[in-house]
Design an enzyme around this catalytic site. Structure first.
Site, PDB file in Angstrom:
ATOM      1  N   HIS A 209       0.721  -1.268  -0.064  1.00 11.70           N
ATOM      2  CA  HIS A 209       0.014  -0.008   0.104  1.00 11.70           C
ATOM      3  C   HIS A 209       0.915   1.177   0.189  1.00 11.70           C
ATOM      4  O   HIS A 209       1.991   1.129   0.049  1.00 11.70           O
ATOM      5  CB  HIS A 209      -0.833   0.067   1.212  1.00 11.70           C
ATOM      6  CG  HIS A 209      -0.013   0.255   2.636  1.00 11.70           C
ATOM      7  ND1 HIS A 209       0.564  -0.659   2.967  1.00 11.70           N
ATOM      8  CD2 HIS A 209      -0.104   1.219   3.374  1.00 11.70           C
ATOM      9  CE1 HIS A 209       0.968  -0.486   4.246  1.00 11.70           C
ATOM     10  NE2 HIS A 209       0.871   0.911   4.380  1.00 11.70           N
ATOM     11  N   ASP A 211       0.709   5.135   1.841  1.00 19.29           N
ATOM     12  CA  ASP A 211       0.142   6.043   3.066  1.00 19.29           C
ATOM     13  C   ASP A 211      -0.478   7.194   2.305  1.00 19.29           C
ATOM     14  O   ASP A 211       0.112   8.040   1.646  1.00 19.29           O
ATOM     15  CB  ASP A 211       0.984   6.327   4.083  1.00 19.29           C
ATOM     16  CG  ASP A 211       1.867   5.192   4.906  1.00 19.29           C
ATOM     17  OD1 ASP A 211       1.114   4.130   4.851  1.00 19.29           O
ATOM     18  OD2 ASP A 211       2.899   5.014   5.513  1.00 19.29           O
ATOM     19  N   HIS A 266       4.752   0.007  -0.103  1.00 18.26           N
ATOM     20  CA  HIS A 266       5.536  -0.779   0.859  1.00 18.26           C
ATOM     21  C   HIS A 266       4.896  -1.761   1.431  1.00 18.26           C
ATOM     22  O   HIS A 266       3.469  -1.748   1.365  1.00 18.26           O
ATOM     23  CB  HIS A 266       6.302   0.404   1.811  1.00 18.26           C
ATOM     24  CG  HIS A 266       5.193   1.041   2.522  1.00 18.26           C
ATOM     25  ND1 HIS A 266       4.729   2.317   2.038  1.00 18.26           N
ATOM     26  CD2 HIS A 266       4.590   0.783   3.841  1.00 18.26           C
ATOM     27  CE1 HIS A 266       3.874   2.771   2.821  1.00 18.26           C
ATOM     28  NE2 HIS A 266       3.870   2.074   4.076  1.00 18.26           N
ATOM     29  N   ARG A 276       8.572  -8.451  15.554  1.00 15.09           N
ATOM     30  CA  ARG A 276       8.823  -6.749  15.071  1.00 15.09           C
ATOM     31  C   ARG A 276       7.905  -5.947  15.653  1.00 15.09           C
ATOM     32  O   ARG A 276       6.574  -6.164  15.752  1.00 15.09           O
ATOM     33  CB  ARG A 276       8.881  -6.971  13.476  1.00 15.09           C
ATOM     34  CG  ARG A 276       8.864  -5.429  12.909  1.00 15.09           C
ATOM     35  CD  ARG A 276       8.823  -5.475  11.247  1.00 15.09           C
ATOM     36  NE  ARG A 276       8.703  -4.358  10.808  1.00 15.09           N
ATOM     37  CZ  ARG A 276       9.782  -3.294  10.432  1.00 15.09           C
ATOM     38  NH1 ARG A 276      10.969  -3.654  10.720  1.00 15.09           N
ATOM     39  NH2 ARG A 276       9.496  -2.084   9.765  1.00 15.09           N
TER      40      ARG A 276
END
Length: 345
Positions: A209, A211, A266, A276
């Protein structure tokens, strides 16, 4: 089973090891402005070092994130279902997109943070609220510094043309803390009762996607997984660096620069052995802010590419689509020849 949107499945694009642009903020200002513009044009993404965010501000929020996500599922759910603010698990947005993650989403408004802190950190809400506010203030200052450097590099007469949008007291900026447990732990009842079918490192943590905001300021722990897509469709793995920040161009900045900067697509892949945790500050305009290309960006050789819209209108359009859909197309100015063709029918 996690079902990402069709566009967020692992694609057959090649993955390539390419150097991520790194900008040292201690350099001379005129040089910095050129480097920021170059990175935004070529990648829509870069790393900043020698920034002004204190290490203790980062570490304190890290500790709060680790403490929260180490709680059991029922305790985390007491933080409030993400609608949109609060705790979320696997669901990404309202349209069925999912990923292998859990998260906290907070509005940057101090009053909103204070209220949310009462359910997120019941035993120390004031401490949690102060830590989050300190972090937001620090990364907001970093964001404004970068936007002013970008304006200088673009030779925009008013160097605050971009930063003043974020500084507005009604800014719709957000803070999101994502936690990606190791894939092998996702079948554990302490995380989620659903079972996954694959245990390789191609599981989607967060699908492909861009942002929608102006800029995203991101940092993570020392576990990788983030990848960015180049303009040529190559995926670049981003090496983690817990002490530094990565900067992403968002859709709104693409419009403000009339397409000169391009928002970066990304995704995040999950890790099979290590958790993570990442933190994103999404710098956004006020809801009623009219977004259109800066006048300096529109010339006879670079005609206006986008029609004006408010941030509220863009958010509404974005939430009506799937995660990986391209949102800006519906706001593009139609080409003159298309208009002429329609009149001739």
């Amino acid at each position: 089973m996690v079902v990402p949107s069709p566009t967020s499945m692992i694609r057959t694009k090649k993955t390539k090891a390419v150097g991520i642009p790194t900008i040292d903020l201690s350099l001379e200002r005129s040089q910095l402005s050129e480097l920021v513009v170059k990175a935004c044009e070529e990648y829509g993404f870069f790393k900043v070092v020698n920034h002004s965010v204190p290490k203790e501000v980062i570490s304190r929020l890290d500790e709060e994130g680790i403490e929260f996500f180490s709680k059991n599922s029922s305790e985390k759910r007491q933080a409030g279902t993400s609608t949109p603010f609060g705790y979320g698990c696997k669901n990404i947005g309202p349209n069925g997109d999912k990923g292998e993650l859990e998260y906290l989403l907070l509005h940057s408004n101090p009053i909103s943070i204070s209220e949310r802190s009462k359910t997120i950190a019941k035993d120390h809400p004031i401490k949690f609220s102060c830590i989050v506010n300190d972090y937001i203030k620090a990364v907001k200052d970093l964001t404004c510094e970068i936007l002013e450097l970008a304006a200088e590099g673009l030779w925009v007469p008013d160097k605050s043309s971009l930063s003043k949008i974020i500084k507005d007291e009604h800014s719709d900026s957000l803070l999101r803390i994502n936690h990606y447990p190791p894939v092998k732990k996702l079948g554990n009842d302490n995380w989620d009762p659903s079972k996954i079918q694959n245990s390789n490192n191609n599981n989607i943590g967060f699908g492909e996607h861009s942002d929608p905001q102006i800029l995203t300021i991101l940092r993570s722990n020392n576990v990788g997984g983030l990848q960015i897509s180049t303009h040529h469709g190559l995926w670049i793995p981003v090496p983690p660096d817990p002490s530094e920040f990565y900067v992403m161009v968002g859709d709104a900045l693409q419009v403000l620069t009339n397409g000169r900067f391009v928002s970066v697509r990304h995704r995040v892949l999950t890790n099979t052995t290590k958790p993570r945790m990442s933190m994103m500050y999404f710098a956004a305009p006020p809801l009623n802010w009219l977004i259109s290309p800066l006048s300096k960006m529109v010339t006879a050789h670079s005609p206006c590419l986008y029609r004006p819209f408010t941030w509220a209108q863009y958010k509404q359009a974005a939430y009506a689509l799937r995660l990986g859909d391209t949102r800006l197309d519906q706001f593009k100015v139609q080409k003159q020849e298309d208009s002429n063709d329609s009149h001739s029918l």
